[in-house]
Scaffold this active site. Sequence first.
Site, PDB file in Angstrom:
ATOM      1  N   THR A   1      -4.968  -3.701   7.780  1.00  0.00           N
ATOM      2  CA  THR A   1      -4.708  -5.016   7.204  1.00  0.00           C
ATOM      3  C   THR A   1      -4.531  -6.054   8.307  1.00  0.00           C
ATOM      4  O   THR A   1      -4.772  -5.772   9.493  1.00  0.00           O
ATOM      5  CB  THR A   1      -3.543  -4.955   6.187  1.00  0.00           C
ATOM      6  OG1 THR A   1      -3.468  -6.206   5.511  1.00  0.00           O
ATOM      7  CG2 THR A   1      -2.204  -4.636   6.826  1.00  0.00           C
TER       8      THR A   1
ATOM      9  N   SER B   1       0.799  -1.226   0.000  1.00  0.00           N
ATOM     10  CA  SER B   1       0.000   0.000   0.000  1.00  0.00           C
ATOM     11  C   SER B   1       0.838   1.285   0.000  1.00  0.00           C
ATOM     12  O   SER B   1       0.493   2.230  -0.722  1.00  0.00           O
ATOM     13  CB  SER B   1      -0.963  -0.006   1.190  1.00  0.00           C
ATOM     14  OG  SER B   1      -1.889  -1.049   1.037  1.00  0.00           O
TER      15      SER B   1
ATOM     16  N   LYS C   1      -8.549  -6.385  10.817  1.00  0.00           N
ATOM     17  CA  LYS C   1      -9.750  -5.943  10.095  1.00  0.00           C
ATOM     18  C   LYS C   1     -11.055  -6.163  10.876  1.00  0.00           C
ATOM     19  O   LYS C   1     -11.987  -5.380  10.744  1.00  0.00           O
ATOM     20  CB  LYS C   1      -9.856  -6.645   8.744  1.00  0.00           C
ATOM     21  CG  LYS C   1      -8.779  -6.232   7.737  1.00  0.00           C
ATOM     22  CD  LYS C   1      -9.046  -6.920   6.402  1.00  0.00           C
ATOM     23  CE  LYS C   1      -7.958  -6.672   5.397  1.00  0.00           C
ATOM     24  NZ  LYS C   1      -8.304  -7.210   4.077  1.00  0.00           N
TER      25      LYS C   1
ATOM     26  N   GLY D   1     -12.279 -21.150  -1.725  1.00  0.00           N
ATOM     27  CA  GLY D   1     -11.816 -20.524  -0.493  1.00  0.00           C
ATOM     28  C   GLY D   1     -12.972 -19.935   0.289  1.00  0.00           C
ATOM     29  O   GLY D   1     -14.040 -19.630  -0.281  1.00  0.00           O
TER      30      GLY D   1
ATOM     31  N   ASP E   1     -12.572  -4.135  -0.435  1.00  0.00           N
ATOM     32  CA  ASP E   1     -12.063  -5.350  -1.092  1.00  0.00           C
ATOM     33  C   ASP E   1     -12.991  -5.840  -2.205  1.00  0.00           C
ATOM     34  O   ASP E   1     -12.542  -6.268  -3.269  1.00  0.00           O
ATOM     35  CB  ASP E   1     -11.849  -6.469  -0.067  1.00  0.00           C
ATOM     36  CG  ASP E   1     -10.600  -6.229   0.775  1.00  0.00           C
ATOM     37  OD1 ASP E   1      -9.670  -5.544   0.299  1.00  0.00           O
ATOM     38  OD2 ASP E   1     -10.555  -6.719   1.920  1.00  0.00           O
TER      39      ASP E   1
END
Length: 284
Positions: A67, A22, A71, A134, A108
Amino acid sequence: MIDHTPLIRAGVMGWPVGHSLSPKVHGFWLNQYGIGGEYLRLAVSPKDFVGTLKNLHADGFAGANITVPHKEIALASVDEVHPLAQRIGAVNTVVVRVDGSLYGFNTDGFGFLENLKAGCAAFDASNGAAVILGAGGAARAVVVALLDAGAPEVRLLNRTRERAERLASDLSGLGSGTITVGDWQRRADYLEGAALLANTTTLGMQGQHVLDLDLSALPISALVNDIVYAPLETDLLARARARGNAVVDGLGMLLHQARPGFEAWFGRLPDVSDALRAHILKVD
Ligand code: ATR
C-alpha cells in the site's frame, strides 16, 4: 497430536500502515475458513522497502499486499509483473513463487468492478459512458478496469487537468473505448447520458470537503459509486439515492480487492459477506 504444519504468512507493507484494514479483512477470512495462517501489519519505510520485499521469501512469507507509498516501486522491484498491473502502473499484491521469485499484480480494478456487480446486478461496464472524478492512483485502476470491461467512453474530470490528460494519454488505445478529459469547473455538464458516475477523489471523506456536484443532468438509470468508505454513505451517495439512482458504497472495493491475494497465498477464493462487512465496520 501436535500439528507441526507451518503457518502460511502474509501481510501488508505500507508507511504508515496503522490505518490499513487489510489485517482485519484477512484475519476474518482465516478464521472463517479455519486456515492455519497469519496476516501481519508491516510498517516499512521507503528506505527499507526494496530490502524487505526481496527478503519476503527468506522471512517465510507467501506474499504481501503493498500500500501507500510503495505501489510504484513495487512494480519496478518484483521479478515479473502481470500485464494489468503494468498498465495501471502499480502493484498492490505480491506472490512469492516456489523458486523464491516475486510476482506482482494489481487487484484494485478487479475490486472496483466486483463491488459494482455485487451491489447492482444490472451493472455492465459496456452499458454506457462512465464519468470518473479524479486522476490519482485509484482512478488509474478504475479506468483500466472499465476500458478492459468494454466501457465505450470514460469522461475523466480532475481538479488538476494535466494529471487527467497524462492518465488519458498513458491509457489511450486500451480496449475500444475512448477517454475524454473534461473541465473540472464544468463537471456537472458531463453527467448527461452517463451510465456510471464514480468518485475516486478524496472529496467527501471524513475531514475533507464534500464533493460539490450538481446531479441534475445525471440520468436516474445511472449507477453512482464512491470509493470513499469513511463515511460509508457519503454526501454524494445520499443525494444520488434520494433522487432515485442506484448507489454502491466504497467498502466493497476494499473487500473485493483483497480476494485474489488471499486466494494466491492461502488457497481459497474468499467471499465478501454481510458478516465481513459488519466485522470491518465494527469499532474496536
Ligand atoms: P489515490 O491514489 O488514492 O487516488 P491521490 O493520488 O492523492 O490518491 O489522488 C487524490 C485525488 O483526489 C486526485 O484526483 C486529487 O486531485 P488533484 O490531482 O487535482 O490533486 C483529488 N482531490 C483531492 N483533494 C481535492 C479537492 N479539494 N478538490 C478536488 N479534487 C481533489
